[in-house]
Design an enzyme around this catalytic site. Structure first.
Site, PDB file in Angstrom:
ATOM      1  N   GLY A  90       0.726  -1.163   0.182  1.00 58.11           N
ATOM      2  CA  GLY A  90       0.146   0.042  -0.131  1.00 58.11           C
ATOM      3  C   GLY A  90       0.671   1.259   0.066  1.00 58.11           C
ATOM      4  N   HIS A  91       2.086   1.122   0.349  1.00 59.04           N
ATOM      5  CA  HIS A  91       3.119   2.233   0.231  1.00 59.04           C
ATOM      6  C   HIS A  91       4.107   1.892  -0.574  1.00 59.04           C
ATOM      7  CE1 HIS A  91       5.318   5.714   1.467  1.00 59.04           C
ATOM      8  NE2 HIS A  91       4.725   6.235   2.492  1.00 59.04           N
TER       9      HIS A  91
ATOM     10  N   GLU B  24      -3.388  12.706   3.550  1.00 58.60           N
ATOM     11  CA  GLU B  24      -2.144  13.293   3.205  1.00 58.60           C
ATOM     12  C   GLU B  24      -1.834  13.476   1.601  1.00 58.60           C
ATOM     13  OE1 GLU B  24       0.438  12.114   6.934  1.00 58.60           O
ATOM     14  OE2 GLU B  24      -0.171  10.391   5.522  1.00 58.60           O
TER      15      GLU B  24
ATOM     16  N   GLU C  20       3.760  17.916   3.215  1.00 56.39           N
ATOM     17  CA  GLU C  20       4.632  16.893   4.150  1.00 56.39           C
ATOM     18  C   GLU C  20       6.026  17.217   3.981  1.00 56.39           C
ATOM     19  OE1 GLU C  20       4.981  12.306   5.505  1.00 56.39           O
ATOM     20  OE2 GLU C  20       3.253  12.973   4.680  1.00 56.39           O
TER      21      GLU C  20
ATOM     22  N   CYS D 186       8.370  14.927   4.057  1.00 55.95           N
ATOM     23  CA  CYS D 186       8.589  13.573   3.159  1.00 55.95           C
ATOM     24  C   CYS D 186       8.366  13.494   1.789  1.00 55.95           C
ATOM     25  CB  CYS D 186       7.971  12.482   3.927  1.00 55.95           C
ATOM     26  SG  CYS D 186       8.744  11.696   5.313  1.00 55.95           S
TER      27      CYS D 186
ATOM     28  N   CYS E 156       8.615   9.245  10.364  1.00 52.22           N
ATOM     29  CA  CYS E 156       9.173   9.434   8.928  1.00 52.22           C
ATOM     30  C   CYS E 156       9.755  10.926   8.794  1.00 52.22           C
ATOM     31  CB  CYS E 156       7.914   9.225   8.198  1.00 52.22           C
ATOM     32  SG  CYS E 156       6.787  10.251   7.979  1.00 52.22           S
TER      33      CYS E 156
END
Length: 644
Positions: A206-207, A320, A336, A338, A414
């Site tokens: 999923g990521h 997000e 974000e 990241c 993260c």
């Protein structure tokens, strides 16, 4: 035009490639070749001091946080066979350990610090001890939090964590030559290859992240299976293999449409851009020009429609996520940290593949204005999300909100760990080479070496960038024959000049100035960039910027912070006069910075019907805001008169 050729069928082997390579090391022929980390040394200056602070403060403090949070106890408990033991942190906590460890690896390679080398040794042993006999490794599942492996691919980050492990192991091998963590990573990759792919289990994470990691493992070991698996994980998306029954839909997992059909990034910003970066790696190594062209189109649409002035990505807190085209609210910006780091990673790959200056331009914009705001000036506290406006009286209901101020750590860590590894490897983004040319992409005080066909070249760069636009390049070593020095001329740099001795060289913003000659030791090249405040007019399609201006100075976006204004003036009420803009150096602000100065009227304030009361307004670099106090701030400023 892209310049890529697929990598040939290289023999498989254990770490067949050389060490001393950076985070991205293409095997295929590309337009630009990244330099080895040892070939680029930051020598003081803004970026050099930043990297030193990261090594001295951020990385050691990260070690303390991870130990206190119980991150390493997860590995120890699994190694002891303590199924059902306490598990610490979210399901992706392993990945935070790996990203921190990658920062340690790059720093250890650069400094040879015994402390850092000791951390690598200890952490690598703890990780290896937790690995199952068949190569599986994920402490969340191994500690009994799921009945079986890969039970919830959409959410559990099992494959994502493995990707972060592989990246960390590759970094450790390339930076130090140590193989122990690389051997653990190879067993993890072999397990994934035996589990997923054609004729095996259909699925993906999923990521995204594994795609970049597997390609880099292929580049390190020359084992073709890893590249093939990366290509599988890219192409399998958009085919309903992940659970769609959640509030944010398939786009959240970058699974709504296939990568090759995507024309603009959507959904969770970090995931979408990590996937695009990994797909770019696959396109480079397989010579897939059609995929590369689609990714370039996706990048262009992102920049034009879904990116903040700062380079921030992600306009919705919900999921997000990227919003719709031009949906870029300043006060609700998620942006974000990241996501901006992912953007740098993607642009670097596109830059290597094509040699086009626009990708280096975005790396610079995102680093200074969307990545750096994420860490405090002392390197010990962080922003997770990076709003472009904070209103007076704003209340934080989440520690990630700007109103909460910078935090020393987050439950999801993260952003801090991602910042650490990015700054630790920052010198890898400065320069590249071709057979007969050296390219300088980012401006920093540094020594840069490259081995060209004509022979070895060495240059010293002297600059106070980004505060000053003067960049001097001194030739320290040069072969007898001619070679080319390429300098990026930023797209914002109208009026830039370039001189070699008494000769002026023509330049064009948004391109590389290419100077070819037989260089002599002690030759110098001087680039002058017009680093002075300028106004940027807001995009009329965006509700938050229509009728507004922002201040930029060189590569830096500026912000108006309440602490710098007259006591009775609220940032929220300013209407700026766009005809007035100047600067002054203030040694008392944040250690001394160039302050942009304009004037404004305060909405509703007047002396009488015929008299306008102007106020003096001061702005500082956006990345420096919230380092003194948390209070009202804005990047986009409404104007007091119509914009032409």
């Amino acid at each position: 035009m892209s310049v890529i050729e697929p990598s040939s069928s290289a023999p498989s082997g254990d770490a067949a490639a050389d060490v001393d390579r950076g985070p991205v090391a293409p095997v295929a022929r590309v337009a630009l070749t990244p330099l080895p980390p040892s070939a680029v040394e930051l020598v003081g200056g803004f970026l050099g001091r930043l990297q030193q602070a990261n090594s001295a403060m951020s990385v050691p403090r990260g070690a303390e946080h991870l130990e206190r949070e119980g991150t390493w106890r997860n590995f120890d408990n699994v190694a002891k066979g303590a199924v059902g033991a306490d598990y610490y942190g979210p399901c992706f906590e392993d990945g935070e350990a790996y990203k921190w460890l990658e920062a340690v690896a790059w720093d250890a390679g650069r400094t040879k610090s015994p402390t850092l080398l000791g951390w690598l040794d200890t952490a690598s042993r703890r990780i290896a001890a937790a690995q199952d006999a068949d190569g599986y490794l994920n402490t969340f599942v191994q500690s009994g939090r799921r009945a079986q492996r890969y039970e919830q691919l959409a959410w559990d980050h099992e494959i994502f964590n493995n990707g972060a492990l592989i990246q960390s192991a590759v970094a450790q091998f390339r930076a130090t030559g140590r193989r122990d963590l690389l051997e653990t990573a190879v067993r993890v990759a072999d397990h994934l290859d035996h589990t997923f792919g054609p004729g095996r289990r259909a699925g993906t994470c999923g990521h995204p992240l594994i795609e970049m990691a597997l390609v880099e493992l292929y580049r390190t070991t020359l084992e073709r299976r890893y590249l093939d698996l990366a290509r599988y994980f890219v192409d399998v998306r958009g085919h309903d293999l992940l659970d769609p029954t959640h509030a944010y839909g398939d786009a959240y997992h970058s699974d709504r449409i296939p990568v090759r059909e995507t024309v603009v990034p959507e959904g969770h910003a970090v995931r979408a851009v990590y996937l695009a970066a990994g797909a770019t790696d696959v396109a480079i190594e397989t010579g897939d020009t059609e995929l590369l062209e689609r990714l370039q189109l996706q990048w262009q649409h992102m920049v034009e429609q879904k990116m903040y002035l700062t380079g921030g990505l992600g306009s919705r807190w919900e999921g997000e996520a990227f919003g719709d085209p031009y949906e870029l609210p300043a006060d609700r910006a998620y942006a974000e940290t990241c996501a901006a780091i992912a953007g740098m990673q993607w642009s670097w790959r596109l830059l290597l593949a094509t040699g086009e200056a626009k990708y280096a331009d975005l790396i610079e914009r995102q680093f200074y204005n969307a990545v750096l705001p994420g860490v405090s000036l002392d390197g010990d506290s962080y922003f997770y999300a990076n709003a472009l406006q904070l209103r007076a009286g704003a209340v934080a209901t989440d520690s990630r909100m700007a109103a909460a101020g910078r935090q020393h750590w987050f439950g999801c860590s993260c952003c801090p760990t991602n910042l650490m590894r990015t700054i630790a490897s920052l010198h890898s983004y400065l320069a590249s080479s071709t057979s007969d040319a050296l390219q300088l992409h980012l401006f920093a005080s540094a020594r840069v070496n490259a081995d060209l066909t004509a022979g070895r070249v060495s240059v010293a760069v002297r600059t106070d960038y980004p505060w000053s636009g003067n960049v001097t390049v001194d030739i320290l070593e040069s072969p007898a024959g001619p070679w080319t020095l390429d300098l990026r001329i930023p797209a914002w740099a109208d009026g830039a000049t370039l001189r070699v001795g008494d000769q002026t060289v023509g330049v064009a913003p948004g391109t590389y100035a290419r100077v070819r000659r037989a260089w002599a030791v002690r030759d110098s090249l001087v680039l002058d960039l017009p680093v002075k405040p300028r106004l940027t007019v807001g995009q009329h399609r965006s509700d938050s910027t229509r009728g507004c201006v922002a201040i930029e100075r060189g590569p830096l976006v500026y912000a108006v912070e309440q602490i710098d204004q007259e006591q009775d003036v609220s940032v929220d009420d300013l209407l700026v006069d766009p005809s007035v803009l100047d600067e002054e150096y203030d040694a008392d602000v944040l250690g001394g910075v160039p302050v942009a100065v304009t004037r404004a009227v305060v909405a509703g304030e007047h002396v009488d019907a015929a008299t306008v009361l102007h106020r003096r307004v001061r702005a500082i670099p956006y990345f420096m805001w919230a380092n003194r106090e948390i209070g009202p701030m804005r990047v986009w400023l409404p104007t007091s008169s119509p914009l032409s």
